[in-house]
Design an enzyme around this catalytic site. Structure first.
Site, short mmCIF file in Angstrom:
data_model
loop_
_atom_site.label_atom_id
_atom_site.label_comp_id
_atom_site.label_asym_id
_atom_site.label_seq_id
_atom_site.Cartn_x
_atom_site.Cartn_y
_atom_site.Cartn_z
N ALA A 208 45.48 42.98 46.15
CA ALA A 208 46.24 43.87 47.05
C ALA A 208 45.24 44.81 47.70
CB ALA A 208 47.29 44.65 46.26
N HIS A 209 45.19 44.78 49.01
CA HIS A 209 44.25 45.66 49.72
C HIS A 209 44.81 46.16 51.04
CE1 HIS A 209 43.62 42.01 52.09
NE2 HIS A 209 43.06 42.78 53.00
#
Ligand code: UD1
Ligand code: UDP
Length: 368
Positions: A208-209
């Site tokens: 997740a970024h």
């Protein structure tokens, strides 16, 4: 102009390095003159140099070192830096890939000079204009002379926006070329499963970024909670190779990382491919990871409200669950009941060749 096209590839982030590598290799194979312009949007070794080494890429011809800045300043600085390079190099075509600020800057610099511009991975739409990537990809598409759409779905979206058919080339996605070249090498050479102590065990993966997820403490915490719930219910560990942006936010927001989630540094390409390939399920907000899991035959759960990769949903490889913790856990359970029997919608690994064929056909036509 000679009958061999000269190419300038503008890239700047982890996914662009990975997805442009097949084009660079294909230029080398054909002996086409090329220059790689690295914007330096990504500069930490774990997002940058490790990929040049593992993907067997030459040092960039230009390294602009733009670093992290507010988007307008980053894009504007890059346009000003890329323009004189293109004036000197005078390539027959400039290629940009994807939807980053680097891709946008390369696109604007090229089209202001009236240099032929090719957009690799054209025609993707999330229809969420709040995402910086959505605006970048729309602008790059509409500036381009060659739109290299990975699928007929992308082609259709471009046609709906009034792009003339002759500019659109359905080529497949270069991510397939990259996975095909590296998956077996990863299986042979990567020790990541042993190093993480998960060899022979069932495990999940999280990446997740995205700004809209990790820059919002509630959304980010909810993603961690949902994945943590899944890990606890199933008794599996979940490995989270953390992008520096997310790492900073976890500390800044003082988020609570559930016990089942194990944070590790962002991984090299071979290690990450190996991890994806053997995972029970991958939770992600990444574009490239949605594609790679689909190609590798690994189930994917996308923790976003929209995706510009709808093909992964329609073939059954991916489920879009948003960021509510309960929806994440139940979506993953639903995915685990699905058979892994889908076909890859992103082509057969000849995207780079198809892209260079399209460019060289025009160059040959002009000299004829
Ligand atoms: C960028 C792209 C995104 C892509 C992602 C790939 C844009 C608008 N966003 O997001 O579409 O999915 O790359 O990973 O172009 N940082 C480091 N080291 C680095 C680079 C960044 O520590 O080498 C940190 C900095 O704190 C920086 C933050 O990460 O401020 C965000 O970097 P940035 O390049 O702005 O966006 P990404 O989140 O990486
Ligand atoms: N990736 C990697 N190491 C990691 C996480 C991802 O090599 O620790 C690779 C992954 O295989 C994919 C690409 O990075 O090819 C996806 O990049 P990212 O998620 O940063 O960007 P996006 O695709 O969302 O633009």
């Amino acid at each position: 102009m000679t009958s061999t096209p000269s190419i300038a590839v503008v890239l700047g982030t982890r996914p662009e390095i990975i997805k442009c590598a097949p084009i660079v290799h294909e230029c080398e194979r054909r002996d086409y003159p090329y220059a790689v312009v690295h914007t330096g949007q990504h500069y930490s070794d774990e997002l940058d140099s490790v990929f040049f080494e593992e993907l067997d890429l030459p040092e960039p011809d230009y390294d602009l070192g733009v670093g992290s800045r507010p988007h307008g300043r980053q894009t504007g600085t890059l346009i000003a830096q890329i323009e004189p390079i293109l004036e000197d190099e005078r390539p027959d075509a400039v290629l940009v890939q994807g939807d980053t600020n680097s891709a946008l800057a390369g696109s604007i610099a090229a089209c202001k000079l009236d240099t032929q511009l090719g957009h690799v991975e054209a025609g993707l739409r999330s229809f969420d204009r709040d995402m910086p990537e959505e605006l970048n990809r729309i602008l790059a598409d509409h500036a381009s002379d060659y739109l290299f759409a990975p699928t007929t779905e992308s082609e259709r979206l471009l046609q709906n926006e009034g792009i003339p058919d002759e500019r659109i080339h359905v080529t497949g996605n270069t991510v397939v070329d990259a996975v095909q070249r590296h998956a077996d090498i990863a299986a042979e050479e990567s020790d990541v499963l042993d190093e993480l102590g998960i060899s022979g065990f069932r495990y999940a993966v999280l990446t997740a970024h995205r700004a809209e997820n990790v820059d919002d403490p509630d959304r980010f915490q909810s993603i961690l909670d949902g994945v943590g719930r899944f890990a606890a219910d199933r008794g599996v560990r979940c490995i989270y190779p953390v992008h520096p942006r997310a790492e900073k936010r976890i500390a800044e927001f003082d988020l609570s990382v559930p016990e089942g989630i194990e944070l590790v540094d962002a991984l090299s390409y071979l290690d990450f491919l190996r991890l994806e390939d053997e995972a029970l399920v991958v939770f992600t907000d990444s574009g490239g990871v949605q594609e790679e899991t689909c190609i590798l035959g690994t189930r994917c759960v996308t923790v976003r409200d929209s995706t510009e990769r709808p093909e992964t949903l329609s073939v059954g490889a991916n489920i879009l669950v948003g960021t509510d913790a309960e929806d994440i856990a139940s979506g993953a359970a639903e995915m685990l009941d699905r058979p892994v029997d889908w076909a890859c919608p992103f082509g057969n690994g000849t995207a780079a060749a198809n892209i260079l064929d399209a460019v060289s056909a025009d160059v040959l036509a002009e000299v004829a």
